[in-house]
Design a protein around this motif. Structure first.
Motif, PDB file in Angstrom:
ATOM      1  N   ALA A  14      10.718 -29.473 -22.634  1.00 30.13           N
ATOM      2  CA  ALA A  14      11.895 -28.910 -23.302  1.00 30.13           C
ATOM      3  C   ALA A  14      12.759 -28.036 -22.392  1.00 30.13           C
ATOM      4  O   ALA A  14      13.989 -28.121 -22.441  1.00 30.13           O
ATOM      5  CB  ALA A  14      11.473 -28.114 -24.536  1.00 30.13           C
ATOM      6  N   ALA A  15      12.152 -27.205 -21.561  1.00 27.53           N
ATOM      7  CA  ALA A  15      12.950 -26.334 -20.680  1.00 27.53           C
ATOM      8  C   ALA A  15      13.805 -27.174 -19.732  1.00 27.53           C
ATOM      9  O   ALA A  15      14.973 -26.848 -19.471  1.00 27.53           O
ATOM     10  CB  ALA A  15      12.043 -25.386 -19.900  1.00 27.53           C
ATOM     11  N   ALA A  16      13.242 -28.262 -19.226  1.00 31.20           N
ATOM     12  CA  ALA A  16      13.991 -29.138 -18.322  1.00 31.20           C
ATOM     13  C   ALA A  16      15.087 -29.884 -19.078  1.00 31.20           C
ATOM     14  O   ALA A  16      16.176 -30.107 -18.539  1.00 31.20           O
ATOM     15  CB  ALA A  16      13.049 -30.118 -17.640  1.00 31.20           C
ATOM     16  N   GLN A  17      14.806 -30.263 -20.321  1.00 33.03           N
ATOM     17  CA  GLN A  17      15.839 -30.918 -21.132  1.00 33.03           C
ATOM     18  C   GLN A  17      17.019 -29.979 -21.336  1.00 33.03           C
ATOM     19  O   GLN A  17      18.172 -30.392 -21.241  1.00 33.03           O
ATOM     20  CB  GLN A  17      15.246 -31.358 -22.468  1.00 33.03           C
ATOM     21  CG  GLN A  17      14.244 -32.484 -22.322  1.00 33.03           C
ATOM     22  CD  GLN A  17      13.462 -32.766 -23.598  1.00 33.03           C
ATOM     23  OE1 GLN A  17      13.308 -31.898 -24.461  1.00 33.03           O
ATOM     24  NE2 GLN A  17      12.958 -33.983 -23.723  1.00 33.03           N
ATOM     25  N   GLY A  28      12.072 -26.891 -30.634  1.00 34.91           N
ATOM     26  CA  GLY A  28      12.057 -25.464 -30.914  1.00 34.91           C
ATOM     27  C   GLY A  28      12.561 -24.603 -29.773  1.00 34.91           C
ATOM     28  O   GLY A  28      12.411 -23.380 -29.809  1.00 34.91           O
ATOM     29  N   ASN A  29      13.162 -25.212 -28.755  1.00 34.11           N
ATOM     30  CA  ASN A  29      13.663 -24.433 -27.626  1.00 34.11           C
ATOM     31  C   ASN A  29      14.885 -23.624 -28.077  1.00 34.11           C
ATOM     32  O   ASN A  29      15.921 -24.202 -28.397  1.00 34.11           O
ATOM     33  CB  ASN A  29      14.024 -25.360 -26.462  1.00 34.11           C
ATOM     34  CG  ASN A  29      14.472 -24.616 -25.235  1.00 34.11           C
ATOM     35  OD1 ASN A  29      15.564 -24.070 -25.224  1.00 34.11           O
ATOM     36  ND2 ASN A  29      13.639 -24.566 -24.231  1.00 34.11           N
ATOM     37  N   PRO A  30      14.770 -22.292 -28.088  1.00 35.60           N
ATOM     38  CA  PRO A  30      15.867 -21.469 -28.626  1.00 35.60           C
ATOM     39  C   PRO A  30      17.148 -21.547 -27.794  1.00 35.60           C
ATOM     40  O   PRO A  30      18.241 -21.481 -28.353  1.00 35.60           O
ATOM     41  CB  PRO A  30      15.301 -20.047 -28.643  1.00 35.60           C
ATOM     42  CG  PRO A  30      14.109 -20.069 -27.766  1.00 35.60           C
ATOM     43  CD  PRO A  30      13.626 -21.480 -27.688  1.00 35.60           C
ATOM     44  N   SER A  31      17.050 -21.707 -26.474  1.00 35.77           N
ATOM     45  CA  SER A  31      18.246 -21.774 -25.637  1.00 35.77           C
ATOM     46  C   SER A  31      19.091 -22.989 -25.989  1.00 35.77           C
ATOM     47  O   SER A  31      20.310 -22.919 -26.004  1.00 35.77           O
ATOM     48  CB  SER A  31      17.875 -21.839 -24.162  1.00 35.77           C
ATOM     49  OG  SER A  31      17.206 -20.685 -23.777  1.00 35.77           O
TER      50      SER A  31
END
Length: 182
Positions: free
Chosen positions: A143-146, A177-180
């Motif tokens: 998710a962070a990379a997406q 659920g990635n808030p950013s």
């Protein structure tokens, strides 16, 4: 089996959670050169879980696992060099270890390599290279990379600006659920 017992105690699966007992079992497996146990034991020393916090012991065990090619340990060791935890801060050494893990397909490492290129830390700044590494991790569902890749498409850094592509990657991260990205 010793490693599995250590994990059971660490996570409290089938037994009461007990970090000291986890350390005992991880150590048995680590002393037999089992890299995942060496890494977990090192991380327990890094955070003081079941043992007193000890950066030298953390580095010792994590390095043993990293030198055996364990991607999680290479990522951890790279992070220790990146942050100067237990070792002098050294971006070049950090990049060396993180890159080894990234080349094995370790998504958190691939994402971090992307960040290193995006920020020019330990490598020359290169947005195209950053996007390449973000994509590798994003395609594995990280998710962070997406989120990072979506941001690059939104801003047009390292890739052709494309709002549809930005939305696609940000949505993939958002549903995780990635808030950013939300």
């Amino acid at each position: 089996a010793q490693y599995q017992v250590g994990g059971a105690y660490y996570f409290g699966k089938g037994v009461p959670q007990d970090y000291k007992e986890a350390v005992k079992w991880y150590r048995k497996a680590a002393e037999q050169e089992y890299a995942p146990a060496q890494n977990n034991l090192g991380v327990m020393y890094e955070y003081g879980e079941g043992v007193p916090k000890d950066d030298k012991e953390a580095i010792k065990w994590v390095r043993k696992a990293a030198e055996q090619g364990n991607a999680s340990a290479q990522f951890t060791l790279g992070g220790m060099y990146y942050n100067g935890e237990g070792v002098p801060q050294d971006f070049k050494e950090a990049v060396k270890w993180i890159m080894k893990a990234a080349e094995q397909g370790h998504p958190p490492s691939q994402n971090l390599v992307g960040n290193l290129y995006a920020n020019g830390e330990g490598v020359r700044q290169d947005f195209k290279e950053a996007a390449k590494w973000f994509r590798k991790a994003a395609e594995q569902g990280y998710a962070a990379a997406q989120t990072n890749l979506g941001g690059m498409y939104y801003s047009g850094e390292g890739v052709r600006q494309d709002f549809k592509e930005a939305a696609k990657w940000l949505m993939k991260a958002a549903v995780q659920g990635n808030p950013s990205s939300q």
